[in-house]
Design a protein around this motif. Structure first.
Motif, PDB file in Angstrom:
ATOM      1  N   PRO A   1     -57.636 -60.191 -85.274  1.00 30.19           N
ATOM      2  CA  PRO A   1     -57.558 -61.616 -84.934  1.00 30.19           C
ATOM      3  C   PRO A   1     -56.132 -62.127 -84.747  1.00 30.19           C
ATOM      4  O   PRO A   1     -55.898 -62.999 -83.902  1.00 30.19           O
ATOM      5  CB  PRO A   1     -58.235 -62.300 -86.128  1.00 30.19           C
ATOM      6  N   ASP A   2     -55.183 -61.598 -85.504  1.00 34.40           N
ATOM      7  CA  ASP A   2     -53.800 -62.064 -85.367  1.00 34.40           C
ATOM      8  C   ASP A   2     -53.217 -61.669 -84.011  1.00 34.40           C
ATOM      9  O   ASP A   2     -52.489 -62.448 -83.389  1.00 34.40           O
ATOM     10  CB  ASP A   2     -52.948 -61.517 -86.515  1.00 34.40           C
TER      11      ASP A   2
ATOM     12  N   ASP B   1     -48.143 -77.411 -85.068  1.00 37.05           N
ATOM     13  CA  ASP B   1     -49.033 -78.572 -85.302  1.00 37.05           C
ATOM     14  C   ASP B   1     -50.467 -78.143 -85.607  1.00 37.05           C
ATOM     15  O   ASP B   1     -51.441 -78.692 -85.069  1.00 37.05           O
ATOM     16  CB  ASP B   1     -49.022 -79.515 -84.087  1.00 37.05           C
ATOM     17  N   VAL B   2     -50.617 -77.169 -86.481  1.00 39.14           N
ATOM     18  CA  VAL B   2     -51.948 -76.650 -86.803  1.00 39.14           C
ATOM     19  C   VAL B   2     -52.664 -77.616 -87.748  1.00 39.14           C
ATOM     20  O   VAL B   2     -52.110 -78.045 -88.760  1.00 39.14           O
ATOM     21  CB  VAL B   2     -51.847 -75.261 -87.459  1.00 39.14           C
TER      22      VAL B   2
ATOM     23  N   PRO C   1     -61.767 -65.810 -93.667  1.00 33.54           N
ATOM     24  CA  PRO C   1     -60.904 -66.667 -94.488  1.00 33.54           C
ATOM     25  C   PRO C   1     -61.291 -68.137 -94.425  1.00 33.54           C
ATOM     26  O   PRO C   1     -61.884 -68.599 -93.442  1.00 33.54           O
ATOM     27  CB  PRO C   1     -59.509 -66.437 -93.900  1.00 33.54           C
ATOM     28  N   ASP C   2     -60.925 -68.875 -95.470  1.00 35.65           N
ATOM     29  CA  ASP C   2     -61.222 -70.301 -95.508  1.00 35.65           C
ATOM     30  C   ASP C   2     -60.267 -71.075 -94.605  1.00 35.65           C
ATOM     31  O   ASP C   2     -59.373 -70.502 -93.961  1.00 35.65           O
ATOM     32  CB  ASP C   2     -61.199 -70.834 -96.945  1.00 35.65           C
ATOM     33  N   GLN C   3     -60.448 -72.394 -94.567  1.00 37.24           N
ATOM     34  CA  GLN C   3     -59.724 -73.237 -93.624  1.00 37.24           C
ATOM     35  C   GLN C   3     -58.200 -73.141 -93.762  1.00 37.24           C
ATOM     36  O   GLN C   3     -57.496 -72.927 -92.759  1.00 37.24           O
ATOM     37  CB  GLN C   3     -60.196 -74.692 -93.759  1.00 37.24           C
TER      38      GLN C   3
ATOM     39  N   GLY D   1     -52.923 -70.932 -91.727  1.00 39.99           N
ATOM     40  CA  GLY D   1     -51.684 -70.195 -91.920  1.00 39.99           C
ATOM     41  C   GLY D   1     -51.542 -69.035 -90.957  1.00 39.99           C
ATOM     42  O   GLY D   1     -50.439 -68.751 -90.470  1.00 39.99           O
ATOM     43  N   ARG D   2     -52.641 -68.375 -90.663  1.00 42.04           N
ATOM     44  CA  ARG D   2     -52.577 -67.254 -89.719  1.00 42.04           C
ATOM     45  C   ARG D   2     -52.316 -67.733 -88.296  1.00 42.04           C
ATOM     46  O   ARG D   2     -51.605 -67.078 -87.530  1.00 42.04           O
ATOM     47  CB  ARG D   2     -53.872 -66.438 -89.806  1.00 42.04           C
TER      48      ARG D   2
END
Length: 213
Positions: free
Chosen positions: A111-112, A194-195, A178-180, A185-186
């Motif tokens: 995913p990264d 601006d995530v 992973p959670d929100q 962070g990823r």
């Protein structure tokens, strides 16, 4: 596996979500905030039902999916389609105004790497929206939800899906995702600015939105 679920994919999604999938698609389109004439890439688009939603209002929306069986199942939907890997998209640098991926990022091998690839094809100032299953915010509800995932979801899938075994994987992949805050962070670690995120249906689904610097 995705070729195997393609035939009844849309029906299965509607049944398993209790009909909430249409609302999640609308919320995703609204989060993109694309203007007429802009180009939006819909990665892991499946049968392109999400792409049709994104195309509302004069936007050019392109369906991209690794599964050609999915794209064939959505052949009647009048949007541009391309077979492509989320980690190596068949697009030029800075060629789209926004990238959207709905319920697909957790299915990518890396995913990264996909998040970095989305950055590559997005124009400066462009938008990323990730609509994905997430962690319910209320602990008692989260417990009930996990029970549904691991027990009820596979049983329902056996009744409606063209490949029920795939939905055992679906449940396991949602539980492991992973959670929100971790996903935010990823996304930031992949180079996006601006995530932010918004929870839908009590956090069963989260919309993460970010901007390319």
């Amino acid at each position: 596996m995705f070729d195997g679920v393609a035939r009844r994919y849309d029906l299965t999604n509607t049944v398993l979500s209790g009909g909430r999938d249409a609302g999640w698609r609308r919320a995703t389109r609204e989060a993109v905030r694309a203007r007429p004439g802009q180009t939006v890439l819909d990665v892991a688009a499946g049968t392109a039902v999400s792409t049709v939603e994104l195309a509302a209002g004069g936007v050019t929306a392109i369906a991209c999916d690794f599964s050609q069986g999915m794209l064939r199942a959505g052949a009647a939907r009048a949007v541009p389609k391309v077979a492509g890997d989320a980690m190596a998209l068949p697009l030029a640098d800075a060629s789209v105004d926004a990238v959207v991926i709905s319920f697909g990022l957790r299915n990518v091998a890396d995913p990264d790497a996909a998040l970095r690839e989305f950055l590559r094809v997005t124009r400066p100032g462009g938008t990323l929206v990730v609509c994905e299953f997430s962690s319910p915010t209320w602990t008692p509800f989260r417990t009930v939800y996990l029970e549904y995932l691991m027990r009820a979801l596979p049983r329902i899938a056996r009744a409606v899906s063209s490949n029920p075994d795939a939905y055992v994987y679906l449940a396991e992949s949602i539980r492991a995702w992973p959670d929100q805050p971790t996903l935010a962070g990823r996304i930031q670690g992949a180079g996006w600015d601006d995530v932010a995120w918004r929870n839908l249906t009590g956090g069963i689904v989260a919309l993460h939105r970010a901007r390319r610097p």
